[in-house]
Design an enzyme around this catalytic site. Structure first.
Site, PDB file in Angstrom:
ATOM      1  N   ASP A  60       6.731   5.913  -3.930  1.00  0.00           N
ATOM      2  CA  ASP A  60       6.759   5.614  -2.480  1.00  0.00           C
ATOM      3  C   ASP A  60       8.200   5.374  -2.029  1.00  0.00           C
ATOM      4  OD1 ASP A  60       4.045   5.474  -3.034  1.00  0.00           O
ATOM      5  OD2 ASP A  60       4.042   3.284  -3.127  1.00  0.00           O
ATOM      6  N   GLY A  68       0.894  -1.164   0.000  1.00  0.00           N
ATOM      7  CA  GLY A  68       0.000   0.000   0.000  1.00  0.00           C
ATOM      8  C   GLY A  68       0.918   1.196   0.000  1.00  0.00           C
ATOM      9  N   ASP A  69       0.539   2.294  -0.646  1.00  0.00           N
ATOM     10  CA  ASP A  69       1.513   3.372  -0.886  1.00  0.00           C
ATOM     11  C   ASP A  69       2.303   3.794   0.357  1.00  0.00           C
ATOM     12  OD1 ASP A  69      -0.751   4.738   0.202  1.00  0.00           O
ATOM     13  OD2 ASP A  69      -0.189   6.589  -0.831  1.00  0.00           O
ATOM     14  N   ASN A 104       4.485   0.986   1.833  1.00  0.00           N
ATOM     15  CA  ASN A 104       5.723   0.798   1.068  1.00  0.00           C
ATOM     16  C   ASN A 104       6.772   1.812   1.536  1.00  0.00           C
ATOM     17  OD1 ASN A 104       4.013  -0.852  -0.366  1.00  0.00           O
ATOM     18  ND2 ASN A 104       3.735   0.580  -2.067  1.00  0.00           N
ATOM     19  N   ARG A 163     -11.301  -3.044  -1.717  1.00  0.00           N
ATOM     20  CA  ARG A 163     -10.893  -2.372  -0.482  1.00  0.00           C
ATOM     21  C   ARG A 163     -11.993  -1.475   0.096  1.00  0.00           C
ATOM     22  NH1 ARG A 163      -6.392   1.965  -2.568  1.00  0.00           N
ATOM     23  NH2 ARG A 163      -5.884   2.001  -0.337  1.00  0.00           N
TER      24      ARG A 163
END
Ligand code: ADP
Length: 305
Positions: free
Chosen positions: A254, A28-29, A32, A102
Site C-alpha cells: 500500500d 485498511g489497504d 493506508n 468485518r
C-alpha cells in the site's frame, strides 16, 4: 492541484503491543495508501470514498481522517452498521497473521449509501479488497461509476491485493480482478497475489496474462526482489534495497503504491517513481503497524514539492 479519489474500507486495527496489551489505530489497504499518498504529496487533494457507521469508533475515524488531511466529502454513514475491525499478530521475522471482524461493516454497503451525485477526480484508485467486500449488485454499481469517471477523463489505478477469505470463491476473484485490470490505466500486480490467484510464477507470466487488458503502465511488486515495470511495450527492472531489520510488513504494498503514484502525479518518471515507492515501503516496514507516525515518516521521506 491533482485530485485523487481512493475507494475502500478503513477498519479499526488492533495490534499486540506486549503480552495482552493491544494498540488501537485505523487502517485498511486503500486507506493506508490514501494516508501515505497525502504525506508524500501534500499539495494533492485526497478524498476517501467509503461508508462508516454511527458508532463512536466511526466518529474517531472521521477525526483521524481530518488529522491526516484526507477529505471526508465522500465518506457516507450507515445508521445501523459499524466499522469493521482486524487484529494483527506478528512473528519474530515481521510476517503477519490477520484476524477479521468485518463481515457486517458499513463499508460493505458503500455503493448503496452513495447518493446520486457527481464525482470527479484526476485519478481513482481501488483494490481487489475494495471489490471483494461488495455484493454483486454493488460491484456492478462500482464498475458503472468507474466507467462514468473514465468518460470524464479520470484515470484508474488498481492493485489486486488478493485476500482469498474475502471472496466467495477463486473463480469470482479471477473474474472481478480481471474486470478491474481491464479498466485500469495503472496496475500494481503483486507477485504473491498472482501466484495465489492465477498460479503465475514470474513477471512474464503476469505480463502475458495482462497483455490483452490494455493497461498503460504495469508496476509489478515482488518484495525485496525488485520492481518490474512495463510501459509502452518496454520492460525494466528497478532494484529494491533489501531491508534486513523488518519489523512489520503490514502495508508494504500500500505504501509502495502511494509513493509510486504520488511521484508519478508530480511528474517523475516511472523508474524514479518506483525507487521512491520502494523507499516509502522500506520506511513503513521498519516500524510496527500499517500507518507509522507522521514524525517517523517525515524523518525518512521528505514530501514531494
Ligand atoms: P505486498 O505488501 O503487497 O505483499 P510486497 O511484499 O511485494 O507487497 O512489497 C511491496 C514493496 O515493499 C516492494 O515492492 C518493496 O519495495 C517493499 N519491500 C517489501 N519487502 C521488502 C524488504 N524485505 N526489503 C526492502 N523492501 C521491501
Amino acid at each position: 492541484m491533482k485530485r485523487i479519489i481512493i475507494f475502500g474500507e478503513c477498519m479499526v486495527e488492533l495490534r499486540t503491543q506486549h503480552g495482552d496489551t493491544l494498540a488501537k489505530s485505523f487502517a485498511g489497504d486503500t486507506y493506508n495508501t490514501a494516508v501515505y499518498f497525502k504525506r508524500c504529496l501534500p499539495v494533492s487533494s485526497v478524498s476517501y470514498l467509503t461508508a462508516i457507521g454511527a458508532d463512536f469508533l466511526s466518529d474517531e475515524l472521521l477525526l483521524k481522517m481530518g488529522e491526516q488531511e484526507i477529505n471526508t466529502d465522500l465518506v457516507f454513514r450507515s445508521n445501523d452498521l459499524n466499522l469493521g475491525l482486524y487484529m494483527i499478530r506478528n512473528d519474530d521475522h515481521g510476517e503477519r497473521t490477520f484476524g477479521y471482524w468485518r463481515s457486517q461493516s458499513a463499508a460493505r454497503q458503500t455503493m448503496h449509501l452513495l447518493p446520486d451525485m457527481k464525482i470527479d477526480g484526476d485519478w481513482f484508485y481501488f483494490s481487489g479488497i475494495s471489490i471483494s467486500i461488495l455484493d454483486i449488485e454493488q460491484r456492478n454499481m462500482l464498475f458503472s461509476l468507474i466507467e462514468k469517471l473514465k468518460k470524464d477523463g479520470c484515470r484508474i489505478a488498481f492493485d489486486p491485493n488478493y485476500r482469498p477469505l474475502l471472496w466467495e470463491n477463486e473463480e469470482a476473484a479471477q473474474e472481478w480482478i480481471g474486470k478491474a485490470y481491464a479498466c485500469a490505466d495503472l496496475a500494481f500486480p503483486g507477485g504473491d497475489d498472482h501466484l495465489m490467484l492465477f498460479g503465475h510464477t514470474c513477471a512474464d507470466d503476469i505480463f502475458t496474462y495482462l497483455a490483452d487488458k490494455q493497461i498503460g503502465e504495469i508496476v509489478m511488486k515482488n518484495g525485496s526482489v525488485g520492481v518490474h515495470i512495463l510501459t509502452e511495450g518496454k520492460q525494466c527492472i528497478v532494484p529494491v534495497e533489501r531491508v534486513s531489520a523488518v519489523v512489520d510488513t503490514t502495508a508494504a504494498g500500500d505504501a509502495f503504491n502511494a509513493g509510486y503514484m504520488s511521484a508519478r502525479l508530480a511528474g517523475k518518471s516511472s523508474v524514479e517513481s518506483a525507487s521512491f515507492g520502494a523507499k516509502v515501503a522500506a520506511t513503513v516496514i521498519t516500524y510496527p503497524g500499517a500507518i507509522i507516525s507522521e514524525s517517523a515518516f517525515k524523518s525518512h521521506i521528505p514530501p514531494i514539492q
